[in-house]
Design a protein around this motif. Structure first.
Motif, mmCIF file in Angstrom:
data_model
loop_
_atom_site.group_PDB
_atom_site.id
_atom_site.type_symbol
_atom_site.label_atom_id
_atom_site.label_comp_id
_atom_site.label_asym_id
_atom_site.label_seq_id
_atom_site.Cartn_x
_atom_site.Cartn_y
_atom_site.Cartn_z
ATOM 1 N N PRO A 164 0.812 -1.539 -0.002
ATOM 2 C CA PRO A 164 0.160 0.014 -0.057
ATOM 3 C C PRO A 164 1.000 1.271 -0.075
ATOM 4 N N GLN A 166 3.710 1.748 -1.479
ATOM 5 C CA GLN A 166 4.254 1.824 -2.936
ATOM 6 C C GLN A 166 3.421 2.312 -3.754
ATOM 7 N N ALA A 167 1.845 1.943 -3.351
ATOM 8 C CA ALA A 167 0.674 2.092 -4.389
ATOM 9 C C ALA A 167 0.782 3.850 -4.129
ATOM 10 N N ALA A 170 3.088 5.713 -5.951
ATOM 11 C CA ALA A 170 2.637 5.686 -7.428
ATOM 12 C C ALA A 170 1.820 6.563 -7.673
ATOM 13 N N GLY A 176 -2.907 8.411 -13.281
ATOM 14 C CA GLY A 176 -3.321 7.733 -14.364
ATOM 15 C C GLY A 176 -2.436 6.257 -14.570
ATOM 16 N N ALA A 177 -1.085 6.365 -14.263
ATOM 17 C CA ALA A 177 -0.289 5.300 -14.413
ATOM 18 C C ALA A 177 -0.606 4.141 -13.343
ATOM 19 N N ALA A 178 -0.863 4.843 -12.136
ATOM 20 C CA ALA A 178 -1.095 3.879 -11.100
ATOM 21 C C ALA A 178 -2.490 3.215 -11.310
ATOM 22 N N GLN A 179 -3.539 3.821 -11.724
ATOM 23 C CA GLN A 179 -4.593 3.313 -11.892
ATOM 24 C C GLN A 179 -4.431 1.863 -13.174
ATOM 25 N N LEU A 180 -3.394 2.197 -14.070
ATOM 26 C CA LEU A 180 -3.015 1.115 -14.890
ATOM 27 C C LEU A 180 -2.493 0.072 -14.417
ATOM 28 N N MET A 181 -1.687 -0.058 -13.048
ATOM 29 C CA MET A 181 -1.089 -0.882 -12.487
ATOM 30 C C MET A 181 -2.270 -1.730 -11.750
ATOM 31 N N GLY A 182 -3.547 -1.175 -11.537
ATOM 32 C CA GLY A 182 -4.337 -1.672 -10.948
ATOM 33 C C GLY A 182 -4.865 -1.164 -9.356
ATOM 34 N N VAL A 183 -3.814 -0.001 -9.291
ATOM 35 C CA VAL A 183 -3.976 0.550 -7.843
ATOM 36 C C VAL A 183 -5.532 1.458 -8.058
ATOM 37 N N ASN A 184 -6.295 1.116 -6.909
ATOM 38 C CA ASN A 184 -7.488 1.986 -6.583
ATOM 39 C C ASN A 184 -7.123 3.248 -5.922
ATOM 40 N N LEU B 52 -9.712 4.771 -18.336
ATOM 41 C CA LEU B 52 -9.227 5.850 -17.803
ATOM 42 C C LEU B 52 -10.124 7.006 -18.412
ATOM 43 N N ALA B 72 -10.764 1.594 -14.182
ATOM 44 C CA ALA B 72 -9.362 1.121 -15.121
ATOM 45 C C ALA B 72 -8.560 -0.002 -14.048
ATOM 46 N N HIS B 73 -8.644 0.298 -12.491
ATOM 47 C CA HIS B 73 -7.918 -0.630 -11.733
ATOM 48 C C HIS B 73 -8.435 -1.839 -11.443
ATOM 49 N N VAL B 76 -6.983 -4.081 -14.953
ATOM 50 C CA VAL B 76 -5.828 -4.825 -15.074
ATOM 51 C C VAL B 76 -5.966 -6.020 -14.548
ATOM 52 N N ARG B 88 5.547 6.798 -18.910
ATOM 53 C CA ARG B 88 4.945 7.141 -17.686
ATOM 54 C C ARG B 88 5.328 6.305 -16.527
ATOM 55 N N PHE B 90 7.329 5.163 -12.971
ATOM 56 C CA PHE B 90 7.362 6.067 -11.724
ATOM 57 C C PHE B 90 8.853 6.575 -11.591
ATOM 58 N N LEU B 93 10.722 5.832 -8.056
ATOM 59 C CA LEU B 93 10.927 4.497 -7.510
ATOM 60 C C LEU B 93 12.191 4.013 -8.527
ATOM 61 N N LEU B 101 5.029 -2.899 -8.793
ATOM 62 C CA LEU B 101 3.974 -2.264 -8.789
ATOM 63 C C LEU B 101 2.911 -2.829 -10.170
ATOM 64 N N TYR B 104 0.917 -5.533 -9.015
ATOM 65 C CA TYR B 104 0.094 -4.961 -8.102
ATOM 66 C C TYR B 104 -1.231 -5.807 -7.836
ATOM 67 N N THR B 105 -1.821 -6.307 -8.816
ATOM 68 C CA THR B 105 -2.912 -6.948 -8.775
ATOM 69 C C THR B 105 -2.726 -8.423 -8.348
#
Lengths: 292, 236
Positions: A164, A166-167, A170, A176-184, B52, B72-73, B76, B88, B90, B93, B101, B104-105
């Motif tokens: 969490p 790291q999320a 991110a 946007g990029a965090a969402q693409l990783m699956g982060v809510n 998105l 979106a989340h 994935v 994009r 990070f 990091l 990351l 992540y899922t």
């Protein structure tokens, strides 16, 4: 020897600023907003402990725990009700809303507890430390405050390495990029408010234990100063909040001791202006890198 | 059965219509290219598919499931990864943290380690630099990281937005080789590119976009020899 004791007092006050500044800084880093109601959450935290201990005679430690829970929930609710609907609004609208929430909390407290200052009984039971044959006395409150600040900083640094955490990093860099990783993103922002507000409760208890007068406006000045500390250290940065808070606390206490207790706030804010002129991103502030 | 099916999708930015009712589909195992000039709406399409942006009208189906309104989340974890335009990564990091990351899922640590090994094998440079901050990588390395990060979610389909943008010719070739490897490994690919020639050379089929409309579609080979495509997009 008096200089040393002023210095220690400054570090103690600075530790409280640092804990509050963390809340400001984390929320700014992740939600990109200034939560000006943060200072008033401190005051609520103080009142929860005051009410629980004086009205029900609750064990002080339990009362602190209760206060952390109440403030955590309060922070999450504030975010959900007041800020989330404005996620895509202009930053100015969010800022004004935050100021509105601040006044709301102050006035609700005014209605519930009245304007008379309550004398807060310190929850700290640690004995004072007598050093150098009684020339240097460090109060139990000071010890607990400094230790709490260090523990919180260490715990938070470790938390940032977890999933969490790291999320959170991110989301703070690129939603946007965090969402693409699956982060809510919404859940992450809620978590940030929860942590920041929980810390505010602790800061409130420490502050009221050291300066035992509690009014609905107790949180506002420390809140503003902690905000200054966050900007000073570099807003968005966790070590920055610590450094900013400590420097601010030391400047405040030393100027009270050696220059003028009336001018100390002017000096604190004057230093902020100078720092912002010289280094607008603060001491540890990150350079804002241009996106390619 | 088509893996990804978009039907009559319309997207607006405020009052401006960016996508004017397009339909396309991607079948399992295919490499599909969306080509078109700057501003044709390629990136908007990918952003809408991955959730998105929400479309004003139309339907997006992934493996038969309607994902038009899925955030979106959640998309994935259904098996769709998106390598965004401009990479994009990070920046603050490390390379390793970026890759983690990407997974992540996923909850199974062992499976994740397996995928990490596979990603490092495909991109040895990422393993060499795993403790370096992503912001300090070169553009080509960042593109590799963005692709590696997307692969970490073990996707069934991977959407790539302008992977060759801003890269030196050597890196462009390397990236396209990798896209072919990813495809050969069983992952379906939806590729958005301005470099139409390159994209068509590795795609099975392609759609040509012009200001929010699909104006041409067909087998990549045919499009490559099509006179109007040649003139407009291949610079011949």
């Amino acid at each position: 020897m008096s200089f040393l004791s002023y210095l220690i007092n400054g570090i103690s006050l600075g530790s409280v600023y640092a804990i509050i500044a963390l809340g400001y800084s984390m929320v700014y880093g992740i939600a990109k907003m200034l939560n000006f109601a943060h200072g008033d959450v401190i005051m609520i935290g103080g009142f929860v402990v005051f009410t629980a201990t004086s009205a029900t005679g609750m064990n002080p430690l339990l009362a602190v725990l209760l206060s952390v829970v109440v403030c955590t929930v309060l922070g999450v609710v504030i975010e959900k009700v007041a800020y989330r609907p404005l996620r895509n609004a202009s930053p100015l609208a969010v800022l004004i809303t935050a100021i509105g929430v601040s006044y709301l909390l102050q006035n609700v407290a005014l209605l519930m507890f009245g304007a008379n200052p309550k004398s807060f009984t310190s929850v700290v039971k640690v004995p004072a430390l007598n050093l150098v044959g009684g020339d240097l006395i460090i109060s139990g409150e000071t010890i607990v405050t400094i230790v709490s600040c260090l523990v919180i900083m260490a715990a938070l640094s470790m938390f940032m390495k977890t999933k969490p955490g790291q999320a959170m990093l991110a989301v703070s860099e690129d939603k946007g990029a965090a969402q693409l990783m699956g982060v809510n993103v919404n859940a992450t922002i809620s978590l940030t408010f929860a942590i920041g507000s929980g810390l505010a409760a602790i800061a409130g208890v420490l502050l009221c234990s050291a300066y035992p007068s509690l009014t609905p406006y107790t949180g506002s000045m420390p809140g503003i100063k902690a905000f200054v500390a966050a900007v000073f250290g570099g807003i968005g940065s966790i070590p920055g909040a610590l450094i900013g808070g400590l420097i601010l606390g030391v400047i405040e206490i030393l100027s009270k001791a050696y220059i003028s207790s009336q001018l100390s706030d002017a000096i604190v804010f004057g230093v902020l202006i100078i720092v912002l002129l010289v280094k607008p991103t603060g001491i540890l502030g990150k350079k804002i890198s241009e996106k390619v | 059965m088509s893996m990804l099916k978009v039907t009559d999708m319309e997207v607006y930015y405020g009052v401006i219509q960016a996508i004017k009712g397009i339909s396309f589909e991607v079948n399992e195992g295919e490499v599909i290219a969306l080509i078109g000039a700057n501003g044709a709406g390629k990136t908007t399409i990918l952003h809408t598919v991955t959730g998105l942006i929400e479309p004003k009208a139309g339907k997006i189906e992934f493996e038969g499931k309607d994902i038009t309104k899925t955030p979106a989340h959640k998309i994935v974890s259904m098996g769709m990864a998106h390598v965004p335009e401009g990479r994009r990564v990070f920046a603050q990091l490390s390379v390793y943290e970026n890759l983690k990351l990407g997974a992540y899922t996923r909850s199974d640590k062992n499976e994740m380690e397996e995928t990490l090994k596979m990603v490092y094998k495909r991109f040895p440079r990422l393993e060499e630099r795993k403790n370096q901050l992503a912001g300090t990588l070169s553009g080509g390395e960042q593109q590799m990281l963005a692709m590696g990060r997307a692969l970490m979610s073990h996707p069934k389909i991977i959407l790539m937005d302008e992977p060759s943008m801003g890269l030196s010719p050597i890196f462009v070739n390397e990236i396209f080789d990798i896209i072919q490897e990813v495809s050969a490994g069983g992952t379906t690919v939806l590729l958005v590119e301005q470099n139409a020639k390159k994209a068509l050379s590795i795609a099975d089929r392609a759609y040509v976009l012009e200001t929010g409309n699909i104006v041409l579609t067909g087998a990549a080979k045919d499009l490559m020899n099509d006179e109007s495509t040649k003139k407009a997009y291949l610079g011949e």
